[in-house]
Design an enzyme around this catalytic site. Structure first.
Site, PDB file in Angstrom:
ATOM      1  N   GLY A 106       0.820  -1.216   0.000  1.00 22.61           N
ATOM      2  CA  GLY A 106       0.000   0.000   0.000  1.00 22.61           C
ATOM      3  C   GLY A 106       0.849   1.259   0.000  1.00 22.61           C
ATOM      4  N   CYS A 107       1.927   1.230   0.749  1.00 20.90           N
ATOM      5  CA  CYS A 107       2.812   2.398   0.849  1.00 20.90           C
ATOM      6  C   CYS A 107       3.559   2.630  -0.462  1.00 20.90           C
ATOM      7  CB  CYS A 107       3.784   2.221   2.006  1.00 20.90           C
ATOM      8  SG  CYS A 107       2.928   2.000   3.590  1.00 20.90           S
ATOM      9  N   THR A 108       3.914   1.542  -1.145  1.00 21.36           N
ATOM     10  CA  THR A 108       4.576   1.641  -2.438  1.00 21.36           C
ATOM     11  C   THR A 108       3.625   2.244  -3.472  1.00 21.36           C
ATOM     12  OG1 THR A 108       6.001  -0.235  -1.910  1.00 21.36           O
ATOM     13  CG2 THR A 108       5.759   0.314  -4.244  1.00 21.36           C
TER      14      THR A 108
END
Length: 158
Positions: A44-46
């Site tokens: 998700g952060c990527t």
């Protein structure tokens, strides 16, 4: 006590990628997006970071600086930035000073266990250093477009 819409955001200095230190007050005159993500190099952060990267030219056009923040160490942040080709700096907030200003450390559940972690959140700060808009408990899909629209609107109004 977290910052409220319309209030001056407390100044902070924090170590960031590119061998820099980010000091909020030095960014006056520009709008600033500060987005908090739980952990570098997770799916998700990527995706979220990639969305900010892909829209950076539009944020630049709206006089807006992008800063990503997590509790990861500088080496993890540098690796994440390099691997994803991010075109903005990532702040390492191991001591949680920046997290505390924005009140993003929340009790979370993962696999039935409770732990304290960063709630995915984004904040838009105006040119005077006041909080203009906040998004908490962010869902990644479509989020960056929403933040960009708010940044463009704020820039046009000033």
């Amino acid at each position: 006590m977290s910052v409220e819409i319309g209030q001056l955001v407390a100044d902070f200095s924090a170590p960031a990628t590119g061998d820099t230190t980010v000091t909020l007050s030095e960014l006056r005159g520009k709008q600033v997006v500060v987005y908090f993500y739980p952990k570098a190099s997770t799916p998700g952060c990527t995706t979220e970071g990639g969305d900010f990267r892909d829209h950076k030219a539009a944020f630049d056009a709206a006089n807006t600086v992008i800063l990503g923040v997590s509790r990861d160490g500088l080496r993890a942040q540098e690796n994440f930035k390099a691997k994803q080709d991010f075109n903005f700096e990532l702040i390492s907030d191991k001591d949680e000073n920046v997290c505390t200003i924005f009140d993003v450390i929340k009790l979370k559940k993962m696999y039935g266990k409770e732990h304290l972690g960063i709630e995915r959140s984004t904040f838009l700060i105006d040119k005077e250093g006041k909080l203009a808009k906040e998004w908490r408990g962010v869902k990644v899909t479509g989020h960056v477009e929403e933040v960009l629209a708010a940044a463009e609107q704020l820039d046009a109004a000033s």
